[in-house]
Write a protein that holds these residues in place. Structure first.
Motif, PDB file in Angstrom:
ATOM      1  N   GLY A  17       0.685  -0.727  -0.164  1.00  0.00           N
ATOM      2  CA  GLY A  17       0.130  -0.296   0.309  1.00  0.00           C
ATOM      3  C   GLY A  17       1.051   0.713  -0.104  1.00  0.00           C
ATOM      4  O   GLY A  17       0.451   2.430  -0.282  1.00  0.00           O
ATOM      5  N   THR A  18       1.975   0.969   0.447  1.00  0.00           N
ATOM      6  CA  THR A  18       2.629   2.582   0.885  1.00  0.00           C
ATOM      7  C   THR A  18       3.747   2.876  -0.176  1.00  0.00           C
ATOM      8  O   THR A  18       3.204   3.449  -1.052  1.00  0.00           O
ATOM      9  N   VAL A  19       4.015   1.517  -1.370  1.00  0.00           N
ATOM     10  CA  VAL A  19       4.646   1.653  -2.940  1.00  0.00           C
ATOM     11  C   VAL A  19       3.058   2.453  -3.805  1.00  0.00           C
ATOM     12  O   VAL A  19       3.546   3.227  -4.299  1.00  0.00           O
ATOM     13  N   ASN A  20       2.447   1.841  -3.251  1.00  0.00           N
ATOM     14  CA  ASN A  20       1.847   2.037  -4.386  1.00  0.00           C
ATOM     15  C   ASN A  20       0.722   3.847  -4.318  1.00  0.00           C
ATOM     16  O   ASN A  20       0.890   3.993  -5.092  1.00  0.00           O
ATOM     17  N   TRP A  21       0.331   3.893  -3.032  1.00  0.00           N
ATOM     18  CA  TRP A  21       0.506   5.314  -3.019  1.00  0.00           C
ATOM     19  C   TRP A  21       1.556   6.768  -3.367  1.00  0.00           C
ATOM     20  O   TRP A  21       1.240   7.644  -3.635  1.00  0.00           O
ATOM     21  N   LEU A  22       2.963   5.572  -2.993  1.00  0.00           N
ATOM     22  CA  LEU A  22       3.954   6.666  -2.930  1.00  0.00           C
ATOM     23  C   LEU A  22       4.381   7.244  -4.708  1.00  0.00           C
ATOM     24  O   LEU A  22       3.861   7.913  -5.109  1.00  0.00           O
ATOM     25  N   SER A  23       4.137   5.606  -5.422  1.00  0.00           N
ATOM     26  CA  SER A  23       4.076   5.677  -6.912  1.00  0.00           C
ATOM     27  C   SER A  23       2.646   6.607  -7.222  1.00  0.00           C
ATOM     28  O   SER A  23       3.083   7.176  -8.463  1.00  0.00           O
ATOM     29  N   ASN A  24       1.278   6.823  -6.521  1.00  0.00           N
ATOM     30  CA  ASN A  24       0.409   7.121  -7.320  1.00  0.00           C
ATOM     31  C   ASN A  24       1.051   9.055  -7.407  1.00  0.00           C
ATOM     32  O   ASN A  24       0.430   9.578  -7.637  1.00  0.00           O
ATOM     33  N   PHE A  25       1.340   9.547  -5.894  1.00  0.00           N
ATOM     34  CA  PHE A  25       1.363  10.370  -5.646  1.00  0.00           C
ATOM     35  C   PHE A  25       2.130  10.996  -6.452  1.00  0.00           C
ATOM     36  O   PHE A  25       2.603  12.258  -7.067  1.00  0.00           O
ATOM     37  N   ALA A  26       3.535  10.446  -7.345  1.00  0.00           N
ATOM     38  CA  ALA A  26       5.183  10.678  -7.665  1.00  0.00           C
ATOM     39  C   ALA A  26       4.956  10.938  -9.681  1.00  0.00           C
ATOM     40  O   ALA A  26       5.199  11.617  -9.589  1.00  0.00           O
ATOM     41  N   VAL A  27       3.758  10.338  -9.558  1.00  0.00           N
ATOM     42  CA  VAL A  27       3.115  10.472 -10.879  1.00  0.00           C
ATOM     43  C   VAL A  27       2.584  11.434 -10.963  1.00  0.00           C
ATOM     44  O   VAL A  27       2.293  12.204 -11.845  1.00  0.00           O
ATOM     45  N   GLY A  28       1.801  11.943 -10.656  1.00  0.00           N
ATOM     46  CA  GLY A  28       0.383  12.922 -10.864  1.00  0.00           C
ATOM     47  C   GLY A  28       1.574  13.897  -9.720  1.00  0.00           C
ATOM     48  O   GLY A  28       1.095  15.454 -10.683  1.00  0.00           O
ATOM     49  N   LEU A  29       2.431  14.131  -9.596  1.00  0.00           N
ATOM     50  CA  LEU A  29       3.844  15.222  -9.646  1.00  0.00           C
ATOM     51  C   LEU A  29       4.287  15.506 -10.401  1.00  0.00           C
ATOM     52  O   LEU A  29       5.025  16.689 -10.806  1.00  0.00           O
TER      53      LEU A  29
END
Length: 523
Positions: free
Chosen positions: A429-441
């Motif tokens: 879950g941590t990897v999923n959400w950090l990656s999600n945030f990185a793509v959006g940023l």
């Protein structure tokens, strides 16, 4: 007498050689748990991915109106952009916070209990988001988005864990795909309700967020009457009577002694009743490549570029000559294709397997991203090129949902045994959400620098993911959790015989052979 004894021994020997488990029928209890568990969890996550698109201009107008009421001056362009960016991106930050709490919540409340308690977050978020306009507070919108992000962060980890533990191994992949199907369905319903004729209007956009309460209330009404995970009850709560009733309900039969014994054997083989921490998981040599695999797959799940596709869809349709008022209806096809591909994946996953679906999905995405790059580069030269671009987008979405969109969550639950599963889902879950945030940023800056060639970065990610899975990942279809763990023994540098001996010794304490349990147990 001797002949009967010999005949019995021959039958036992034949049965121990036959590893094929009996065909398991789907029960109403199992389907209900998957359906109502997904309605209040996966559906809400998918819905929140798309729900902010339709009312974006109305929300920005609300920001400006509120600013004027407070400070007697219009809001600056930079400020409204900042507030809108925070409103959208804080969803991922909330998701990360929610994912980090999963291990503690399921230890205290269990799998089903955590899903039920999580609905409180959805109801609070629905109230804040729906009433923010009436209260004249854009802070309520931002806080509401953060809270619904927390709800999604918890549910994206707990629901796949719950579905994986209540499902017989013959249908574990299909039941696990309920999670992906309802994410896609949530995206589609968010698009439908966002149409101008429904809630996508200046006077009705707050109803889009009030709708969040409906799936949460539906889950609260039904899920309490369905059983908790029998593996959790038996291995962590030591509730044998409760676990037996849960097994009977999910399997639809009274004799569940084999399933009970298998879980007992797994517990003894692990030689621990304590739920492992994240640090324990990182230190465990026999789980090293399972952990690396989950990190790689969950990273590719977010970094493969599907979220960036939505950035281009409307622009491509405009280039194709479609009127602005028609575009929202055409984009419904993306949500429809997404849902259809997820359903097909759920129907074939037990026949095709997890590994082929993942490898095919990432490989197909790499091909269609390459084609999309070419079509976008030449779309100004040929009037028909935007149509090919849009077809590529639809095929990209279908490729993603055929495997990479749902299988990573099924896989995370399968690669780890009971005591390490909560920590594994917390990391995933941590990897999923950090990656999600990185793509959006980062993607807007990458797109500005590389223009249409930005999609080539996603080609690299998809190819790398496919190659890794081809080399490292074994097939997990129709295997017990212990068998899956054993299949990683060689790459982890752990002697397979020692693990198998532990399992046999554990089973032997009750006079059962490992082969008997593998053949007759559905779990």
């Amino acid at each position: 007498m001797e002949e009967k004894t010999k005949q019995k021994e021959t039958q036992q020997k034949d049965s121990s050689d036959d590893k094929t488990p009996p065909k398991q029928r789907l029960t109403i209890c199992l389907i209900s748990a998957a359906f109502f568990g997904s309605v209040g969890s996966s559906f809400l996550y998918g819905y929140n991915l798309s729900v902010v698109n339709a009312p974006a201009s109305y929300i920005k107008t609300f920001f400006n109106k509120t600013w004027i009421d407070r400070y007697n001056e219009p809001i600056g362009d930079g400020t409204v952009t900042l507030l809108w960016s925070i409103t959208v991106s804080i969803f991922a930050i909330g998701g990360l916070v929610g994912a980090l709490t999963v291990s503690f919540l399921i230890k205290a409340l269990g799998r089903k209990g955590t899903l039920l308690a999580n609905n409180a977050l959805a109801l609070i978020a629905a109230l804040l988001l729906a009433l923010g306009e009436k209260a004249g507070s854009f802070e309520m919108l931002i806080i509401g988005r953060f809270i619904i992000g927390m709800d999604s962060g918890v549910s994206l980890s707990v629901l796949p864990m719950y579905l994986g533990e209540i499902s017989p191994r013959q249908v574990r992949g299909s039941i696990g795909q309920f999670h992906a199907i309802f994410i896609c369905l949530g995206v589609f319903i968010g698009q439908v309700l966002g149409l101008p004729e429904i809630f996508g209007h200046e006077s009705r956009w707050n109803f889009l967020f009030g709708f969040l309460a409906l799936p949460a209330l539906l889950q609260l009404c039904v899920l309490p009457f369905l059983p908790e995970s029998p593996r959790f009850l038996l291995m962590e709560r030591r509730d044998e009577a409760g676990a037996e009733k849960a097994f009977q309900a999910f399997l639809g039969r009274s004799d569940v002694s084999r399933e009970m014994e298998e879980v007992h054997a797994e517990s003894r083989a692990q030689n621990t009743q304590r739920t492992a921490s994240v640090l324990d998981l990182f230190r465990k040599r026999s789980l090293r490549w399972q952990l690396i695999t989950v990190i790689v797959v969950m990273s590719c799940y977010q970094l493969c570029g599907l979220n960036a596709i939505w950035y281009y869809t409307n622009g491509i349709l405009q280039e194709a000559g479609f009127q602005q008022t028609v575009i929202p209806y055409i984009t419904l096809s993306t949500g429809g294709i997404e849902t259809l591909a997820a359903v097909v994946s759920g129907l074939v996953i037990e026949k095709v397997g997890r590994r082929p679906l993942l490898i095919f999905g990432f490989s197909a995405m790499a091909v269609f991203f390459s084609l999309l790059t070419v079509f976008l580069h030449y779309q100004d030269r040929f009037s028909w090129m935007p149509y090919l671009s849009f077809i590529s987008i639809l095929l990209l979405i279908a490729s993603f949902c055929s495997g990479p969109g749902g299988v990573p969550f099924v896989l995370t639950g399968e690669l780890f045994e009971q005591s390490y599963r909560p920590a594994a889902f917390m990391i995933a879950g941590t990897v999923n959400w950090l990656s999600n945030f990185a793509v959006g940023l980062l993607f807007p800056f990458i797109q500005e620098a590389l223009q249409t060639f930005a999609f080539l970065l996603f080609v690299v990610v998809c190819v790398a993911g496919a190659v890794y899975l081809l080399v490292v990942l074994p097939e997990t279809k129709n295997k017990t959790f212990v068998e899956i763990s054993r299949s990683f023994s060689k790459i982890n540098g752990v002697p397979e015989q020692s693990e198998e001996r532990e399992m046999k010794d554990a089973l032997g304490t009750n006079g059962l052979r490992c082969g008997d349990v593998e053949m007759e147990s559905c779990f």
